[in-house]
Write an enzyme that holds these catalytic residues in place. Structure first.
Site, PDB file in Angstrom:
ATOM      1  N   LYS A  35     -31.063 -52.447  -6.051  1.00 29.86           N
ATOM      2  CA  LYS A  35     -30.314 -51.410  -5.326  1.00 29.86           C
ATOM      3  C   LYS A  35     -28.940 -51.128  -5.914  1.00 29.86           C
ATOM      4  O   LYS A  35     -28.477 -49.998  -5.884  1.00 29.86           O
ATOM      5  CB  LYS A  35     -30.187 -51.779  -3.851  1.00 29.86           C
ATOM      6  N   ARG A 128     -26.808 -60.016  10.803  1.00 32.84           N
ATOM      7  CA  ARG A 128     -27.277 -58.705  10.357  1.00 32.84           C
ATOM      8  C   ARG A 128     -28.701 -58.597  10.882  1.00 32.84           C
ATOM      9  O   ARG A 128     -28.897 -58.778  12.080  1.00 32.84           O
ATOM     10  CB  ARG A 128     -27.129 -58.547   8.831  1.00 32.84           C
TER      11      ARG A 128
HETATM   12  C1  LIG Z   1     -29.131 -56.727  -1.072  1.00 36.26           C
HETATM   13  C2  LIG Z   1     -30.112 -57.666  -0.507  1.00 36.26           C
HETATM   14  C3  LIG Z   1     -30.495 -58.799  -1.257  1.00 36.26           C
HETATM   15  C4  LIG Z   1     -29.869 -59.155  -2.587  1.00 36.26           C
HETATM   16  O1  LIG Z   1     -28.583 -59.675  -2.393  1.00 36.26           O
HETATM   17  P1  LIG Z   1     -27.705 -60.248  -3.622  1.00 36.26           P
HETATM   18  O2  LIG Z   1     -26.554 -60.906  -2.979  1.00 36.26           O
HETATM   19  O3  LIG Z   1     -27.330 -59.079  -4.443  1.00 36.26           O
HETATM   20  O4  LIG Z   1     -28.580 -61.202  -4.359  1.00 36.26           O
HETATM   21  C5  LIG Z   1     -31.471 -59.618  -0.716  1.00 36.26           C
HETATM   22  N1  LIG Z   1     -32.023 -59.363   0.490  1.00 36.26           N
HETATM   23  C6  LIG Z   1     -31.662 -58.308   1.244  1.00 36.26           C
HETATM   24  C7  LIG Z   1     -32.303 -58.094   2.567  1.00 36.26           C
HETATM   25  C8  LIG Z   1     -30.691 -57.428   0.778  1.00 36.26           C
HETATM   26  O5  LIG Z   1     -30.335 -56.367   1.519  1.00 36.26           O
END
Ligand SMILES: *Cc1c(COP(=O)(O)O)cnc(C)c1O
Length: 352
Positions: A35, A128
């Site tokens: 992302k 969250r």
């Molecule tokens: C963005 C996201 C990740 C990845 O997080 P990083 O800290 O970039 O490794 C993993 N799981 C979810 C649900 C996310 O939204």
């Protein structure tokens, strides 16, 4: 075209490989999270070559861009009911916490005669997404009734909102919940998804609970650091992504503005420190493209002193190298800066 982000694909591959190797030693699969770079297919391919089992993104638009990649795809953000058709078409599995949404996904999957995978998110304190542990037994039997959904497993996301650090206690709780579900409902859960880049430090300490078999990793791959404590991961690069901006003005000026001080472009009343005459440069990038505090100049003699929407001002007083108008200044970036840079269509992205 400038400004631009230059992406070193070889370094991205190497970072992915280090993370995949760390995880596979403890039988953990890695999904590469795409992302932050808006799902650019060519970049996801580097992680796939390095051995990630799948790719994960929070936006369906990005998954569509990567639809031809021959690996499982995961939607990270809880789906909106109204995008259910797209979700089941472009994602093999999604993270979920709402039964009504899962019912929409089930209908959408049925209409195209597909099975869609579900990872049920459990909130273990970060506040969250996720159901609370005490609601597992209300929701699991309902999910199991939905014929076109497959409950692949459960997962957790930490260190995103609340800053809660994963440890053997909270991830141990996740493991216990998964065993409970298996015993109680007589099913096997394929996946126990133990979080993001903040869980990686547990691998090195040998403290990862045994049942965890998947991590979803973004930042560690792109920036080469774990995110529980912000430590660099040995063997990775922190300069896979480099911002290049051009100098459009370079002049000796005062360090304090002349005249009555009102408000700056963002409605704040600025304050200034008198550093005497300065060598100041303006580079052609601004807050519309990036959060300046998330940029680190490669030349550590350069200091970022401010930015408006389209201009960023640098203190070049102590710089040894001879810069001129038209020259490029290079910056490393943090996660927040990178997110904005990739979203700005004024910033070119090139691979090398
Ligand atoms: C963005 C996201 C990740 C990845 O997080 P990083 O800290 O970039 O490794 C993993 N799981 C979810 C649900 C996310 O939204």
């Amino acid at each position: 075209m400038y400004p631009r982000v230059v992406i070193n694909k070889k370094k991205l591959y190497e970072n992915s490989k280090v993370v995949v190797d760390m995880a596979s030693k403890q039988d953990i699969n890695v999904y590469a999270v795409t992302k932050v770079y808006c799902g650019i297919k060519e970049l996801a391919e580097e992680s796939i070559r390095a051995g990630v089992v799948g790719i994960a993104d929070s936006r369906v638009e990005n998954l569509i861009q990567m639809k031809d990649l021959d690996v499982p795809k995961m939607l990270l953000r809880l789906p909106m009911g109204c995008e259910a058709d797209q979700v089941v078409k472009y994602a093999d599995v999604s993270l979920n916490s709402e039964l009504s949404t899962m019912r929409s996904l089930n209908e959408a999957a049925e209409s195209i005669d597909k099975k869609h995978g579900i990872i049920l998110m459990i909130d273990l304190g970060d506040l969250r997404e996720g159901i609370l542990p005490e609601h597992v037994d209300e929701i699991v039997p309902e999910i199991l009734k939905l014929q076109n959904l497959v409950l692949e497993g459960i997962g957790v996301n930490l260190t995103c909102y609340g800053g809660v650090i994963p440890n053997p206690v909270n991830l141990g709780e996740l493991s216990l919940i998964s065993s409970d579900i298996e015993t109680k409902y007589g099913i096997a859960l394929k996946v126990v998804s133990g979080g993001n880049s903040s869980s990686l430090y547990l691998l090195e300490k040998g403290d990862m609970p045994e049942r965890i078999n998947q991590l979803r990793v973004g930042e560690a791959i792109v920036l080469g650091r774990e995110t529980a404590y912000g430590d660099p991961i040995p063997g990775t690069h922190d300069d896979v992504f480099v911002l290049e901006a051009k100098i459009i003005e370079l002049k000796e000026k005062a360090s304090i503005p002349r005249g009555e001080i009102g408000m700056d472009a963002f409605g704040n009343k600025p304050t200034f420190e008198d550093k005497g005459q300065m060598k100041r440069a303006i580079v052609a990038i601004g807050r519309q493209d990036v959060e300046p505090s998330g940029l680190m100049p490669f030349d550590d003699k350069i200091e970022i002193i401010g930015a408006s929407s389209d201009h960023m001002i640098l203190d070049m007083t102590h710089v040894n190298a001879g810069y001129s108008v038209g020259d490029v200044v290079k910056f490393r970036m943090d996660y927040g800066a990178m997110l904005r840079l990739f979203t700005s269509h004024y910033v070119d992205k090139v691979t090398e």
